[in-house]
Write an enzyme that holds these catalytic residues in place. Structure first.
Site, mmCIF file in Angstrom:
data_model
loop_
_atom_site.group_PDB
_atom_site.id
_atom_site.type_symbol
_atom_site.label_atom_id
_atom_site.label_comp_id
_atom_site.label_asym_id
_atom_site.label_seq_id
_atom_site.Cartn_x
_atom_site.Cartn_y
_atom_site.Cartn_z
ATOM 1 N N HIS A 647 16.931 -31.918 23.557
ATOM 2 C CA HIS A 647 17.165 -30.863 23.895
ATOM 3 C C HIS A 647 16.125 -29.547 23.285
ATOM 4 O O HIS A 647 15.898 -29.682 22.297
ATOM 5 C CB HIS A 647 18.524 -30.235 23.481
ATOM 6 N N GLU A 650 15.953 -26.843 20.042
ATOM 7 C CA GLU A 650 16.334 -27.878 19.060
ATOM 8 C C GLU A 650 15.888 -28.047 18.245
ATOM 9 O O GLU A 650 15.560 -28.832 17.792
ATOM 10 C CB GLU A 650 18.159 -28.661 19.316
ATOM 11 N N GLU A 829 23.188 -34.611 14.036
ATOM 12 C CA GLU A 829 23.126 -32.850 14.532
ATOM 13 C C GLU A 829 22.681 -32.527 13.082
ATOM 14 O O GLU A 829 23.373 -32.018 11.857
ATOM 15 C CB GLU A 829 24.707 -32.218 14.982
#
Length: 953
Positions: A647, A650, A829
């Site tokens: 992504h 990010e 994450e």
């Protein structure tokens, strides 16, 4: 009080229907209610009345269309094939005459729920949705290795695994000097440092628009000659070959910024403007600062340049240590600069090289064919030497911003409504008025589509959609210039889509000042006050909202007062990390490593849709010798497969990956032990095209690549197709990776955490406890997260989840677990905001902490090796502890005595309708109910080591 409350409740009921809202507006109700509510602001006890009034006015505010010709991206890329189904197919099938910005019938129909009901029922609805999304089919949950491609097809990847067949007979396994970097590739054209707008000629003095070119350095490395016409303050040469700058240098920093604003970076003969002579060494590049290094800095060459008639400026690299401050007598600033330089304790090479960056940019292919470079990417970034606390949100800030928005309707004559930047109009020129800010985003990873001046110091900003898409507006990166110090500028990004954001909970956008970089402070810092995120009055069309009508966009608003006049500043959603930056870092790592110790290969996994290379990196330790025993040990090392940046928005994932790569290439004993333990296969950027073109989530195919792992198309999703192919090849040759981890960033939660895959925990979350008790499962998937929770201060075990959701069945984590058979398959994450636990509690996260997380991940892998292979791996625990202390010593941060949020997403007293109202292409994080799994009594009694040894893979 009671009477007013009753009147407001009546108005609330009346305005719940379309006819009532129309009658309210026709009766001038907006102005009357606005004025009345403003009179109540001074009395805190009347806040409930003010909030109710605000809800009524927001509900009655007429929906506006975004001032765009289309919500599709300003840039077009023709796909090699068009998908048959899905959003991209729908996008291509829309007739040209369709207005995709707003629906004609969408005029505030009675479909909005009451804000209080939304807030009140949000948790229940979310929980119900989460439970429905959890996979309950045991057959689907059980990992089943699916070959996918035949072994003959997978042989195409043999050349990417030479470590499995190389006998090293042709290698001289002795110490070698690092290879010098030689750039290969054809330059595609000039690269221009961007400017947000031409300054008035009268402000430049004798400086005229010209080119600073890089001239070839002599073999002896002599300084480029300087020509200072009419100069009466020539600065003497200092002992040791170092140059120092008089205090008067600070007085013309502003002129230097303007001069740099017109520098063209291209390999052409030197162009000399009238009254301006320029000479810069090729190995030095552009002058970066008017400050000079006073300490020995072997990795930086000296350079000099004359930028102004009558003045000689001696320049040094920003990346060197011990940079002087503007004022030699300013001891406080001096100590800060020294502190900044002492933060980095790594023994690796300096990875930032401006000249190399420019050469790489020339070969980076973008859809808009960018020819400009952003200053922060050219100058580089070092972490600031100070802590950046999570911003304490002032009470009433959102209500105040909403009131100012309502004033646009009530006092329309005060609104300027002037376009000052527009990507959709190539011929548009920025107004020349001195009090108008100038904007630019025409550089790699830039994203800003349109800017409208609303009031003298307030601007509405519109972001560009991902290419071949009509949504995903979150990532921004743009340049601003022409500011005046002391003026509070308000910026409103008005086409955000997510229903909530960490901007409501202490996160600030990032700003980079060129003036500050020239003054030896080349870093991105958190900036902005009065920050909030709320639903606005701009309507989303059903085309953009997945067929749903009545949806609205959201606004990020923040206020900035710039410290310098005529500065050039950059704003970004998070710390930028471009594709060219990655290539530069990989080139520097390759050229500086020791071939005797480190086996390092940089291959091309594949070409992307626009023709950029997707790098594949292999790192391990060289065999001790070419004897059979050593070669056998080399070939039988387990694999670790890492990936990142699927992504584009990010960017924190790339900073974590940078920390991992630097640690793996370092000379520390633990890094060497780690290399001797594993072979690392790393795809550091799975979506180069998306990163280059400023997308937030998609590739040029207009699709989320992390939803394509089940059936990737080799033409539309080449990086995913071939990354999966590598894993399938390893499975076919019986060399399954011990760990697969995909690095991501998270926009709604704090801390760093992991998502994994567990059958037992997934079934347990369906509340079928009897079924979960019957499942026997290897608990090894929990070992690595537990290790990280002990050694990484930013990592939070309670935020981890090991539940498998239906909506995530096509993600890398689930597919690699289910189809490839890797038990330890994770998504890691990293927060975009900050931490609410541990050593960094109450602090916003920075690149130092992100890179530290990447290094700690490596240390965790080494501890995992010790736990899972106790008989064949006997690394002393004291060595791991020593390495852990070394990493921690570079980032000593203590919690500040400031307001810290007790919950990740706490309620505010003034909360006004920014509850969830769309699933954003299944972006809702369904696994946030993590940490609820209760291990059995037997498992609970075991330590991490015992659990892992009981369940060896």
């Amino acid at each position: 009080m009671l009477i007013r409350k009753g009147i407001l409740q009546s108005l609330k009921s009346v305005t719940s229907i379309k006819l009532g809202r129309k009658a309210f507006i026709d009766a001038n109700g907006m102005k009357i209610l606005y004025n009345t509510s403003q009179e109540c602001l001074a009395v805190r006890t009347l806040d409930p009345l003010v909030n109710t009034s605000s809800l009524i006015m927001r509900k009655c505010f007429p929906k506006n269309r975004l001032p765009l010709p289309t919500i599709k991206s300003s840039f077009h890329f023709q796909l090699p094939i068009i998908p048959v189904t899905g959003p991209v197919a729908q996008l291509y099938s829309l007739p040209p005459e369709v207005d995709d910005v707003v629906d004609e019938s969408d005029d505030n129909d009675d479909i909005d729920l009451e804000a209080e009901n939304e807030v009140e029922n949000e948790d229940d609805l979310d929980q119900s949705f989460k439970n429905d999304d959890i996979e309950t089919d045991i057959n689907k949950l059980r990992p089943q290795q699916v070959p996918g491609r035949t072994i003959e097809e997978l042989k195409m990847y043999e050349h990417l695994f030479p470590e499995l067949v190389d006998d090293f007979q042709d290698y001289e396994l002795i110490s070698k000097e690092p290879k010098p970097f030689v750039f290969e590739g054809k330059a595609r054209g000039p690269i221009v440092v961007p400017t947000a707008g031409e300054e008035a000629p009268g402000n430049l003095g004798n400086v005229k628009k010209g080119a600073v070119t890089k001239e070839k350095a002599s073999p002896k490395g002599e300084e480029a000659k300087e020509d200072a016409k009419g100069h009466d303050r020539t600065l003497p040469q200092q002992p040791g070959g170092q140059n120092r700058v008089a205090a008067s240098a600070h007085s013309f920093n502003n002129d230097l910024v303007k001069a740099l604003d017109r520098i063209t970076l291209q390999n052409i003969p030197s162009q000399v403007a009238s009254g301006l002579t320029t000479g810069v060494r090729k190995d030095c590049g552009l002058p970066l600062t008017v400050l000079s290094c006073t300490k020995a800095c072997p990795h930086v060459a000296k350079c000099g340049s004359t930028l102004f008639e009558g003045r000689t400026v001696h320049l040094g690299k920003l990346c060197c240590t011990g940079v002087e401050t503007e004022d030699d007598e300013d001891t406080e600033s001096h100590s800060s600069a020294e502190q900044a330089s002492s933060v980095d304790t790594s023994d690796g090479p300096t990875l930032h090289d401006p000249d190399l960056y420019i050469e790489i940019v020339k070969n980076t292919k973008s859809v808009p064919e960018y020819s400009e470079v952003a200053y922060p990417d050219y100058f580089g970034h070092i972490p600031p030497p100070f802590k950046e606390p999570i911003l304490e949100r002032p009470y009433g800030v959102q209500r105040t911003k909403i009131a100012q928005d309502i004033e646009r309707l009530i006092h329309q004559n005060d609104i300027i409504d002037r376009v000052v930047y527009d990507l959709d109009n190539p011929t548009y020129t920025t107004p020349e008025e001195g009090d108008i800010l100038k904007f630019n985003s025409k550089f790699e990873s830039g994203n800003l589509r349109k800017v409208i001046q609303i009031r003298k110091s307030e601007y509405d900003l519109i972001l560009n959609s991902d290419i071949n898409s009509n949504h995903y507006h979150q990532w921004f990166y743009f340049e601003v210039s022409g500011m005046r110090p002391g003026v509070a500028y308000r910026f409103n990004i008005i086409n955000c889509e997510k229903s909530n954001s960490q901007f409501n909970y202490g996160m600030q956008p990032l700003m980079y000042s060129v003036q500050e970089a020239l003054n030896a402070r080349p870093w991105w810092i958190r900036m902005g006050t009065d920050i909030c995120y709320y639903k606005n009055h701009f309507s989303r069309s059903s085309v953009a909202a997945g067929g749903q009508k009545g949806k609205s966009y959201y606004t990020i608003t923040f206020t900035v007062s710039f410290p310098h006049k005529d500065d050039v500043c950059y704003f970004a959603y998070h710390y930028p990390y471009t594709y060219s930056t990655l290539q530069m870092h990989l080139q520097k790592l390759e050229s500086a490593h020791n071939p005797q110790q480190i086996y390092f290969r940089k291959d091309v996994l594949c070409k992307t849709l626009s023709g950029n290379s997707c790098p594949l990196v292999t790192i391990t330790a060289m065999p001790e010798s070419s004897y059979y025993e050593h070669i056998c040990q080399f070939r039988t090392r387990p694999y670790i497969f890492l990936s990142a940046r699927v992504h584009p928005g990010e960017t924190n994932a790339s900073w974590v990956m940078k920390g991992t790569l630097e640690y793996l290439m370092s000379n520390s004993p633990t890094a060497q032990s780690l290399r001797e333990s594993y072979i690392f296969k790393i795809v550091p950027m799975l979506n180069p095209d998306g990163v280059i073109n400023g997308n937030h989530r998609c590739s040029l195919s207009g699709e989320d690549l992390n939803r394509q792992w089940q059936s990737p198309n080799p033409e539309l999703h080449p990086t995913i197709y071939h990354a999966k192919g590598l894993l399938q090849y390893l499975a076919a040759v019986k060399r399954l990776p011990l760990v697969y981890c995909d690095y991501h960033g998270h926009s709604r939660k704090k801390n760093v955490f992991m998502y994994g895959c567990s059958i037992k925990e997934t079934v347990w979350h369906t509340h079928d406890n009897a079924a979960s008790c019957d499942i026997v499962e290897d608990m090894g998937y929990r070992t690595l997260p537990k290790i990280l929770s002990h050694i990484a201060p930013a990592f939070c075990m309670s935020s981890c989840s090991f539940v498998v959701e239906k909506s995530k069945e096509s993600t890398a984590r689930v597919v690699v677990w289910r189809e490839i058979g890797v038990q330890r398959s994770y998504t890691m994450e990293s927060t975009l905001c900050g931490c609410d636990q541990g050593r960094y509690k109450g602090l916003q996260i920075g690149t130092r902490e992100l890179e530290e997380m990447g290094a700690k991940f490596c240390v965790g892998l080494l501890r995992l090796k010790r736990l899972t292979s106790p008989l064949e791996y006997n690394l002393p625990s004291s060595l791991l502890d020593f390495e852990n202390d070394l990493i921690e010593s570079s980032c000593k941060v203590t919690s500040p005595t400031t307001y810290v949020l007790d919950e990740d997403e706490p309620r505010f007293l003034e909360e006004v309708d920014y509850s969830a109202e769309s699933n954003d292409e299944l972006e809702v994080e369904l696994a946030e109910n993590s940490g609820d799994y209760e291990p059995s009594a037997q498992e609970e009694a075991l330590s991490d080591s015992e659990v892992s040894r009981t369940h060896l893979i």
